[in-house]
Design an enzyme around this catalytic site. Structure first.
Site, PDB file in Angstrom:
ATOM      1  N   ASP A   1       6.294  24.885   6.512  1.00 26.09           N
ATOM      2  CA  ASP A   1       6.649  24.514   7.898  1.00 26.09           C
ATOM      3  C   ASP A   1       6.262  25.589   8.909  1.00 26.09           C
ATOM      4  O   ASP A   1       5.682  25.288   9.945  1.00 26.09           O
ATOM      5  CB  ASP A   1       8.127  24.086   8.028  1.00 26.09           C
ATOM      6  CG  ASP A   1       9.147  25.135   7.629  1.00 26.09           C
ATOM      7  OD1 ASP A   1       8.762  26.183   7.057  1.00 26.09           O
ATOM      8  OD2 ASP A   1      10.351  24.906   7.892  1.00 26.09           O
TER       9      ASP A   1
ATOM     10  N   SER B   1      20.613  23.946   3.389  1.00 20.79           N
ATOM     11  CA  SER B   1      20.660  24.034   4.855  1.00 20.79           C
ATOM     12  C   SER B   1      22.054  23.891   5.450  1.00 20.79           C
ATOM     13  O   SER B   1      22.262  23.136   6.405  1.00 20.79           O
ATOM     14  CB  SER B   1      19.741  22.990   5.485  1.00 20.79           C
ATOM     15  OG  SER B   1      18.434  23.340   5.275  1.00 20.79           O
ATOM     16  N   SER B   2      22.991  24.650   4.896  1.00 16.49           N
ATOM     17  CA  SER B   2      24.318  24.652   5.508  1.00 16.49           C
ATOM     18  C   SER B   2      24.219  25.203   6.935  1.00 16.49           C
ATOM     19  O   SER B   2      24.910  24.721   7.841  1.00 16.49           O
ATOM     20  CB  SER B   2      25.289  25.482   4.680  1.00 16.49           C
ATOM     21  OG  SER B   2      24.788  26.786   4.501  1.00 16.49           O
TER      22      SER B   2
ATOM     23  N   GLU C   1       6.841  23.289   0.413  1.00 16.23           N
ATOM     24  CA  GLU C   1       7.735  24.458   0.557  1.00 16.23           C
ATOM     25  C   GLU C   1       6.986  25.639   1.161  1.00 16.23           C
ATOM     26  O   GLU C   1       5.864  25.955   0.741  1.00 16.23           O
ATOM     27  CB  GLU C   1       8.291  24.814  -0.822  1.00 16.23           C
ATOM     28  CG  GLU C   1       9.747  25.197  -0.811  1.00 16.23           C
ATOM     29  CD  GLU C   1      10.657  24.058  -0.365  1.00 16.23           C
ATOM     30  OE1 GLU C   1      11.015  24.017   0.833  1.00 16.23           O
ATOM     31  OE2 GLU C   1      11.009  23.226  -1.209  1.00 16.23           O
ATOM     32  N   HIS C   2       7.643  26.272   2.121  1.00 14.95           N
ATOM     33  CA  HIS C   2       7.068  27.399   2.860  1.00 14.95           C
ATOM     34  C   HIS C   2       5.787  26.979   3.579  1.00 14.95           C
ATOM     35  O   HIS C   2       4.861  27.774   3.742  1.00 14.95           O
ATOM     36  CB  HIS C   2       6.823  28.606   1.934  1.00 14.95           C
ATOM     37  CG  HIS C   2       8.114  29.250   1.506  1.00 14.95           C
ATOM     38  ND1 HIS C   2       8.756  30.183   2.276  1.00 14.95           N
ATOM     39  CD2 HIS C   2       8.908  29.044   0.427  1.00 14.95           C
ATOM     40  CE1 HIS C   2       9.885  30.555   1.669  1.00 14.95           C
ATOM     41  NE2 HIS C   2       9.999  29.864   0.540  1.00 14.95           N
TER      42      HIS C   2
ATOM     43  N   GLY D   1      20.674  26.730  -0.424  1.00 14.43           N
ATOM     44  CA  GLY D   1      19.343  26.224  -0.070  1.00 14.43           C
ATOM     45  C   GLY D   1      19.384  24.763   0.345  1.00 14.43           C
ATOM     46  O   GLY D   1      18.359  24.075   0.305  1.00 14.43           O
TER      47      GLY D   1
ATOM     48  N   ARG E   1      20.132  19.205   4.010  1.00 14.13           N
ATOM     49  CA  ARG E   1      18.923  18.494   3.569  1.00 14.13           C
ATOM     50  C   ARG E   1      18.451  18.993   2.217  1.00 14.13           C
ATOM     51  O   ARG E   1      18.829  20.084   1.759  1.00 14.13           O
ATOM     52  CB  ARG E   1      17.783  18.650   4.579  1.00 14.13           C
ATOM     53  CG  ARG E   1      17.283  20.098   4.760  1.00 14.13           C
ATOM     54  CD  ARG E   1      16.075  20.445   3.932  1.00 14.13           C
ATOM     55  NE  ARG E   1      15.751  21.862   3.948  1.00 14.13           N
ATOM     56  CZ  ARG E   1      16.182  22.730   3.065  1.00 14.13           C
ATOM     57  NH1 ARG E   1      16.976  22.373   2.084  1.00 14.13           N
ATOM     58  NH2 ARG E   1      15.823  24.006   3.134  1.00 14.13           N
TER      59      ARG E   1
ATOM     60  N   ASP F   1      14.397  22.269   8.573  1.00 17.00           N
ATOM     61  CA  ASP F   1      15.811  21.991   8.314  1.00 17.00           C
ATOM     62  C   ASP F   1      16.485  21.355   9.525  1.00 17.00           C
ATOM     63  O   ASP F   1      17.218  20.369   9.411  1.00 17.00           O
ATOM     64  CB  ASP F   1      16.559  23.290   7.956  1.00 17.00           C
ATOM     65  CG  ASP F   1      15.882  24.057   6.829  1.00 17.00           C
ATOM     66  OD1 ASP F   1      14.984  23.482   6.187  1.00 17.00           O
ATOM     67  OD2 ASP F   1      16.247  25.215   6.598  1.00 17.00           O
TER      68      ASP F   1
END
Ligand code: GLA
Length: 403
Positions: free
Chosen positions: A46, A150-151, A43-44, A148, A37, A196
């Site tokens: 969630d 989201s692997s 950002e930061h 970054g 994604r 993610d």
């Protein structure tokens, strides 16, 4: 660029060939995939139960496999630049093994080496329908590692979707995302939020998702204007300490919420923060200031996007970046340079770092007609070697039919 990204079909045939090679010509019977994604803004927020606005990408992890006899689970993975496939043989817990002991030392699924297999162990552990039969699986992915994008979430969710075909659970998508997030907490040691995994499960073509990380409800935000593109620039750097600093930020936010007297920073306003300023040290104050501001910014920005007010959305992206750089301190020189270079181009509306930070990628909103010159300009200005992807909003996890 997007056209260079391997399609799901290509990944499935690569995984199928490898499977046949490793397992004496046997063909895999089932397959699943899940995307990485990119987060557009929020950002930061969630893990502070605020809002995020991610989209699923056409970069995916694919798992192919089949049922095997006994309690053994063999998983093989191969990454783009790894010469040799890496293999791990796991034993599944015996029927009746108490779930409370699943993570204890000595349990067949306890975290250990190799590290990459912890995602698999964690997902098996948190899978919501046991016992599983033995199985063999091959994993391949086009999601760049450590960028970054989201692997790890795409691996967790793809693997969960694979397991659902071995043994169906109740099909609840939110519980599935939570199980994958738990895998990351207990087995990979990263106290991540839900963004993610949730977008990897729920992603929808042509849409970003405005996710309320408290209720876990999401609203679709269409991204269908052909005149605009979200461009990902990968700095191709990853600074060490990224995950320990992530955990530290999370702890700082919890401390701030406690001092302010709210269950989470989602419940706090700027007024609450100012009211508690005397009791907060400067660092904790600034962390909270970012989170509270970013939550408000994300809701407003999603609204601008829905209304087609791209100027306003771009402005919010830059404000978000500055706040992450100055207040939350999770950016780095490479990301700041990529954002500055992008903002110099006529036709670029906004740019910011995306994901956890300390390296990885930026996301830039640019007019479609300016895309080539934006890439050229960034390449010229950035001292490293960036990689670019056009972020096409894509579908979430799915089971796949094998030919
Ligand atoms: C990482 C985490 C997410 C989220 C982002 C920052 O990607 O996995 O849960 O916290 O960082 O927004």
């Amino acid at each position: 660029m997007a056209s260079l990204v391997k399609s799901v079909d290509q990944l499935v045939s690569k995984a199928t060939c490898l499977f046949k090679e490793i397992f004496d010509g046997e063909a895999p019977k089932i397959a699943a995939c899940a995307p990485g994604r990119v987060n557009l803004i929020g950002e930061h927020t969630d893990y502070n139960l605020g809002y995020v606005l991610p989209m699923a990408l056409p970069l995916v992890t694919v798992v192919v496999g089949s049922v095997a006899s006994g309690r053994e689970a063999t998983v093989v993975t191969v990454s783009e630049n790894a010469d040799e496939p890496r293999r791990v043989d796991l034993s599944l817990p015996k029927e009746g093994f108490p779930p409370s002991e699943l993570a204890s030392e000595g349990c067949p699924l306890a975290p250990g080496l190799p590290h990459w297999a912890n995602y698999v162990r964690g997902v098996i552990h948190h899978f919501r329908a046991h016992p599983l039969p033995g199985f063999r699986a091959v994993v391949v992915s086009s999601v760049p590692l450590g960028a970054g994008l989201s692997s790890s979430a795409s691996l967790e969710v793809a693997f969960y979707t694979f397991l659902q075909q071995l043994r169906p659970d109740d099909g609840n998508k939110i519980s599935k995302a939570i199980a994958c997030q738990q895998a990351e907490h207990t087995h990979a040691g990263v106290p991540c939020g839900i963004m993610d995994q949730l977008v990897s499960v729920l992603g929808i073509e042509s849409h970003a998702l405005l996710i309320d990380c408290r209720s876990l409800e999401s609203t679709l935000v269409p991204l269908t204007d052909p005149g605009l593109v979200f461009l990902i620039s990968n700095s191709n750097v990853k600074h060490s300490l990224a995950s320990s600093k992530y955990a530290l930020r999370r702890a700082e936010c919890e401390k701030a919420a406690m001092v302010i007297g709210k269950p989470s920073l989602r419940d706090a306003t700027m007024k609450d923060l100012e009211g508690s300023r005397d009791q907060l040290d400067d660092v904790t104050y600034r962390r909270a200031c970012h989170v509270i501001g970013e939550i408000q910014r994300t809701v407003k920005a999603a609204d601008s996007l829905k209304r087609g007010d791209y100027q306003q959305f771009g402005k919010a992206m830059v404000e978000s970046h500055n706040s992450l750089r100055d207040l939350y301190e999770v950016s780095c020189k490479e990301l700041d340079d990529l954002v500055s270079a992008a903002m110099e181009v006529e036709g670029v509306l906004g740019s910011r770092m995306t994901g956890g930070g300390f390296g990885g990628c930026t996301i830039t909103l640019v007019k479609a007609r300016a895309i080539e010159r934006t890439i050229e300009h960034i390449q010229r200005r950035y001292s490293g070697t960036p990689t670019f992807y056009v972020a096409t909003p894509s579908v979430g996890a799915q089971s796949l039919k094998l030919p």
